[in-house]
Design a protein around this motif. Structure first.
Motif, PDB file in Angstrom:
ATOM      1  N   GLN A  54       0.914  -1.522  -0.096  1.00 52.81           N
ATOM      2  CA  GLN A  54       0.168  -0.402   0.010  1.00 52.81           C
ATOM      3  C   GLN A  54       1.068   1.237  -0.264  1.00 52.81           C
ATOM      4  O   GLN A  54       0.604   1.946  -1.102  1.00 52.81           O
ATOM      5  CB  GLN A  54      -0.899   0.087   0.994  1.00 52.81           C
ATOM      6  N   SER A  55       1.689   1.112   0.411  1.00 50.87           N
ATOM      7  CA  SER A  55       2.283   2.618   0.783  1.00 50.87           C
ATOM      8  C   SER A  55       3.477   2.874  -1.002  1.00 50.87           C
ATOM      9  O   SER A  55       3.528   4.382  -0.992  1.00 50.87           O
ATOM     10  CB  SER A  55       3.983   2.488   1.743  1.00 50.87           C
ATOM     11  N   ILE A  56       3.944   1.647  -1.563  1.00 53.54           N
ATOM     12  CA  ILE A  56       4.396   2.437  -2.319  1.00 53.54           C
ATOM     13  C   ILE A  56       3.191   2.412  -3.897  1.00 53.54           C
ATOM     14  O   ILE A  56       3.330   3.346  -4.183  1.00 53.54           O
ATOM     15  CB  ILE A  56       5.119   0.093  -3.177  1.00 53.54           C
ATOM     16  N   HIS A  57       1.890   2.049  -3.507  1.00 58.33           N
ATOM     17  CA  HIS A  57       0.774   2.648  -3.820  1.00 58.33           C
ATOM     18  C   HIS A  57       0.722   4.220  -3.981  1.00 58.33           C
ATOM     19  O   HIS A  57       0.486   4.683  -4.990  1.00 58.33           O
ATOM     20  CB  HIS A  57      -0.093   1.756  -3.831  1.00 58.33           C
ATOM     21  N   ILE A  83      16.114  -1.377  -2.360  1.00 55.55           N
ATOM     22  CA  ILE A  83      15.852  -0.982  -1.368  1.00 55.55           C
ATOM     23  C   ILE A  83      14.313  -2.355  -0.940  1.00 55.55           C
ATOM     24  O   ILE A  83      14.406  -2.268   0.489  1.00 55.55           O
ATOM     25  CB  ILE A  83      15.191   0.037  -1.034  1.00 55.55           C
ATOM     26  N   LYS A  84      14.286  -2.559  -1.627  1.00 54.86           N
ATOM     27  CA  LYS A  84      12.769  -4.262  -1.798  1.00 54.86           C
ATOM     28  C   LYS A  84      13.571  -5.050  -1.178  1.00 54.86           C
ATOM     29  O   LYS A  84      13.343  -5.445  -0.207  1.00 54.86           O
ATOM     30  CB  LYS A  84      12.174  -4.395  -2.894  1.00 54.86           C
ATOM     31  N   GLN A  85      14.831  -5.509  -1.251  1.00 50.53           N
ATOM     32  CA  GLN A  85      15.331  -6.316  -1.220  1.00 50.53           C
ATOM     33  C   GLN A  85      15.722  -6.287   0.319  1.00 50.53           C
ATOM     34  O   GLN A  85      15.821  -7.770   0.460  1.00 50.53           O
ATOM     35  CB  GLN A  85      17.081  -6.376  -2.161  1.00 50.53           C
ATOM     36  N   ASN A  86      16.274  -5.352   0.538  1.00 47.21           N
ATOM     37  CA  ASN A  86      16.708  -4.938   2.116  1.00 47.21           C
ATOM     38  C   ASN A  86      15.706  -3.918   2.812  1.00 47.21           C
ATOM     39  O   ASN A  86      16.105  -3.772   3.515  1.00 47.21           O
ATOM     40  CB  ASN A  86      18.095  -4.875   2.168  1.00 47.21           C
ATOM     41  N   TYR A  87      14.378  -4.200   3.033  1.00 49.57           N
ATOM     42  CA  TYR A  87      13.223  -2.975   3.678  1.00 49.57           C
ATOM     43  C   TYR A  87      13.361  -3.030   4.462  1.00 49.57           C
ATOM     44  O   TYR A  87      13.161  -1.984   5.253  1.00 49.57           O
ATOM     45  CB  TYR A  87      11.694  -3.466   2.174  1.00 49.57           C
ATOM     46  N   GLU A  88      13.233  -4.820   5.579  1.00 49.25           N
ATOM     47  CA  GLU A  88      13.233  -4.383   6.702  1.00 49.25           C
ATOM     48  C   GLU A  88      14.199  -4.407   7.572  1.00 49.25           C
ATOM     49  O   GLU A  88      14.481  -3.239   8.365  1.00 49.25           O
ATOM     50  CB  GLU A  88      13.100  -6.071   7.637  1.00 49.25           C
ATOM     51  N   THR A  89      15.651  -4.446   6.536  1.00 45.66           N
ATOM     52  CA  THR A  89      16.331  -3.415   7.358  1.00 45.66           C
ATOM     53  C   THR A  89      16.925  -2.722   7.459  1.00 45.66           C
ATOM     54  O   THR A  89      17.180  -1.714   7.976  1.00 45.66           O
ATOM     55  CB  THR A  89      18.328  -4.237   7.130  1.00 45.66           C
ATOM     56  N   ILE A  90      16.009  -1.608   5.641  1.00 51.81           N
ATOM     57  CA  ILE A  90      16.874  -0.328   6.440  1.00 51.81           C
ATOM     58  C   ILE A  90      15.111   0.325   6.745  1.00 51.81           C
ATOM     59  O   ILE A  90      16.047   2.013   7.345  1.00 51.81           O
ATOM     60  CB  ILE A  90      16.152   0.616   4.401  1.00 51.81           C
ATOM     61  N   MET A  91      14.432  -0.146   6.762  1.00 51.88           N
ATOM     62  CA  MET A  91      13.217   0.687   7.559  1.00 51.88           C
ATOM     63  C   MET A  91      14.110   0.414   9.294  1.00 51.88           C
ATOM     64  O   MET A  91      13.726   1.478  10.119  1.00 51.88           O
ATOM     65  CB  MET A  91      11.899  -0.017   7.487  1.00 51.88           C
ATOM     66  N   LYS A  92      14.408  -0.143   9.999  1.00 52.81           N
ATOM     67  CA  LYS A  92      15.481  -0.114  11.301  1.00 52.81           C
ATOM     68  C   LYS A  92      16.367   0.354  10.771  1.00 52.81           C
ATOM     69  O   LYS A  92      16.619   1.352  12.150  1.00 52.81           O
ATOM     70  CB  LYS A  92      15.510  -1.789  11.313  1.00 52.81           C
ATOM     71  N   PHE A 129       7.001   6.398   6.713  1.00 53.38           N
ATOM     72  CA  PHE A 129       6.536   7.143   7.225  1.00 53.38           C
ATOM     73  C   PHE A 129       5.008   6.417   6.286  1.00 53.38           C
ATOM     74  O   PHE A 129       3.868   6.358   7.718  1.00 53.38           O
ATOM     75  CB  PHE A 129       6.191   8.121   7.043  1.00 53.38           C
ATOM     76  N   LEU A 130       5.239   5.250   5.313  1.00 55.52           N
ATOM     77  CA  LEU A 130       4.018   5.139   5.385  1.00 55.52           C
ATOM     78  C   LEU A 130       3.885   3.751   5.660  1.00 55.52           C
ATOM     79  O   LEU A 130       2.865   3.134   5.046  1.00 55.52           O
ATOM     80  CB  LEU A 130       4.066   5.439   3.725  1.00 55.52           C
ATOM     81  N   ASP A 131       4.792   3.216   6.085  1.00 54.67           N
ATOM     82  CA  ASP A 131       4.465   1.461   6.670  1.00 54.67           C
ATOM     83  C   ASP A 131       3.421   1.120   7.017  1.00 54.67           C
ATOM     84  O   ASP A 131       3.325   0.283   6.827  1.00 54.67           O
ATOM     85  CB  ASP A 131       5.597   1.365   7.201  1.00 54.67           C
ATOM     86  N   GLY A 132       2.824   1.814   7.853  1.00 53.16           N
ATOM     87  CA  GLY A 132       1.960   1.358   8.639  1.00 53.16           C
ATOM     88  C   GLY A 132       0.519   1.347   7.679  1.00 53.16           C
ATOM     89  O   GLY A 132      -0.501   0.612   8.193  1.00 53.16           O
ATOM     90  N   LEU A 133       1.047   1.667   6.741  1.00 53.05           N
ATOM     91  CA  LEU A 133      -0.404   1.392   5.748  1.00 53.05           C
ATOM     92  C   LEU A 133      -0.790  -0.214   4.899  1.00 53.05           C
ATOM     93  O   LEU A 133      -1.595  -0.594   4.812  1.00 53.05           O
ATOM     94  CB  LEU A 133      -0.592   2.143   4.285  1.00 53.05           C
TER      95      LEU A 133
END
Length: 368
Positions: A22-25, A211-220, A271-275
């Motif tokens: 959803q965030s990407i959308h 960014i997609k491949q390492n999404y969780e790491t980058i968000m942390k 910031f949009l990850d909650g979506l």
């Protein structure tokens, strides 16, 4: 029984992988709005606007190069969907939804914007400009309409699909970091030269994959260093902003515009990850989601609308407003152009879709 369990797990994994992010959308919807806005700002052509108005200069710089968002999103989603990559299906899909509408919109441009020039040329000549060579050059460079510079470059990236699929199986962290350094130091877009654009935006596409491949790491990392990353974004924004007004700053050769958008993209994902964990996202989400769904048709149509509105405005007694040196007036005018352009573009896109049904994607790109 083991076979059934295995199949169930595979189906479940495929379903999870195919789930819409959803965030990407939402960011696709934001990107198309800002791209249209940047072209609406371009309607106001007084050369002193940026030097006279900090507001107009700020809006001009912020709205500039949101095309980088589209490239990042494309790379992100390519990485997200590699589990179902098939070369033949991939090429066929891109031909239908990218190449065909590019040809269709280009034909419209040749007939309505370049007809008078082209009609004065011979059909073919080995020694002077001619219709065949002129149209071929425009198609290969995307110079028949302002936003179309993007198409030859992104088509080249799509042609590299099998190679990108191979890279998607490797770790892209180092490649992504090098790519960020590359776009700042060694390249900048040249909107008339697709291969130079490829040298700049090809690495941006890889950054989207990384960014997609390492999404969780980058968000942390963002969560743990939020203040520093926001500060870095502000630096990437205000350095180009300042050297519009300060001579010999010493950083003019650094191309920070794309890096600025990459950092903004990462912050926006955070910031949009909650979506991605909600089902009811409200009216703003629904609006941006709708704009995301129709983003490709709007991308192809909007500049035609902007040019038509500009021509109509110039015929009115208040037409000289586009020459104003008042930054606040120009900014307000650009917002008005933005709203008008989006409304008309959406209406036309829906009309074409209503008339041509599923075939509309060949004319103006696919709606989601």
């Amino acid at each position: 029984m083991a076979i059934y369990i295995y199949c169930f797990i595979n189906i479940k994994m495929a379903t999870q992988k195919a789930q819409k992010i959803q965030s990407i959308h939402v960011l696709r919807g934001v990107a198309i709005i800002m791209i249209v806005f940047s072209h609406c700002l371009g309607v106001f052509k007084n050369s002193s606007l940026i030097s006279n108005s900090y507001l107009f200069s700020f809006l001009n710089l912020f709205a500039f190069n949101f095309t980088a968002f589209f490239v990042l999103i494309a790379g992100f989603l390519f990485q997200h969907l590699t589990y179902k990559f098939d070369t033949k299906t991939y090429y066929l899909s891109k031909f239908k939804t990218v190449v065909c509408p590019y040809i269709s919109v280009s034909i419209f441009c040749f007939l309505f914007f370049h007809y008078q020039y082209l009609s004065n040329l011979p059909w073919y000549s080995a020694t002077e400009p001619n219709i065949v060579s002129t149209i071929t050059k425009m198609m290969l460079t995307g110079t028949q309409l302002l936003p179309l510079w993007f198409m030859p470059m992104i088509i080249i990236i799509y042609l590299m699909g099998p190679l990108l699929y191979y890279w998607s199986k490797k770790s892209l962290i180092i490649v992504g970091l090098i790519a960020m350094f590359w776009v700042v130091i060694f390249t900048k877009p040249d909107f008339t030269q697709p291969f130079l654009n490829l040298m700049h935006f090809g690495p941006v596409y890889l950054i989207g994959m990384m960014i997609k491949q390492n999404y969780e790491t980058i968000m942390k990392v963002v969560k743990d260093n939020l203040f520093l990353i926001i500060s870095f974004f502000c630096l990437c924004f205000f350095v180009p902003y300042i050297y519009r007004y300060v001579n010999q700053l010493g950083l003019e050769k650094l191309y920070l515009d794309t890096l600025q958008k990459i950092i903004l993209f990462i912050l926006a994902l955070y910031f949009l990850d909650g979506l991605n964990h909600k089902t009811n996202n409200g009216k703003i989400y629904n609006f941006l989601s709708y704009m995301a769904n129709i983003s490709f048709p709007v991308y192809f149509i909007h500049e035609i609308i902007v040019l038509s509105l500009e021509k109509w405005l110039m015929a009115l007694p208040i037409g000289d407003v586009i020459k104003t040196d008042n930054g606040q007036l120009a900014s307000l005018g650009a917002v008005s152009f933005l709203v008008s352009t989006l409304v008309i573009s959406v209406l036309i896109a829906n009309m074409i879709k209503f008339i041509f049904k599923d075939k509309a994607k060949f004319l103006i790109g696919a709606s989601r």
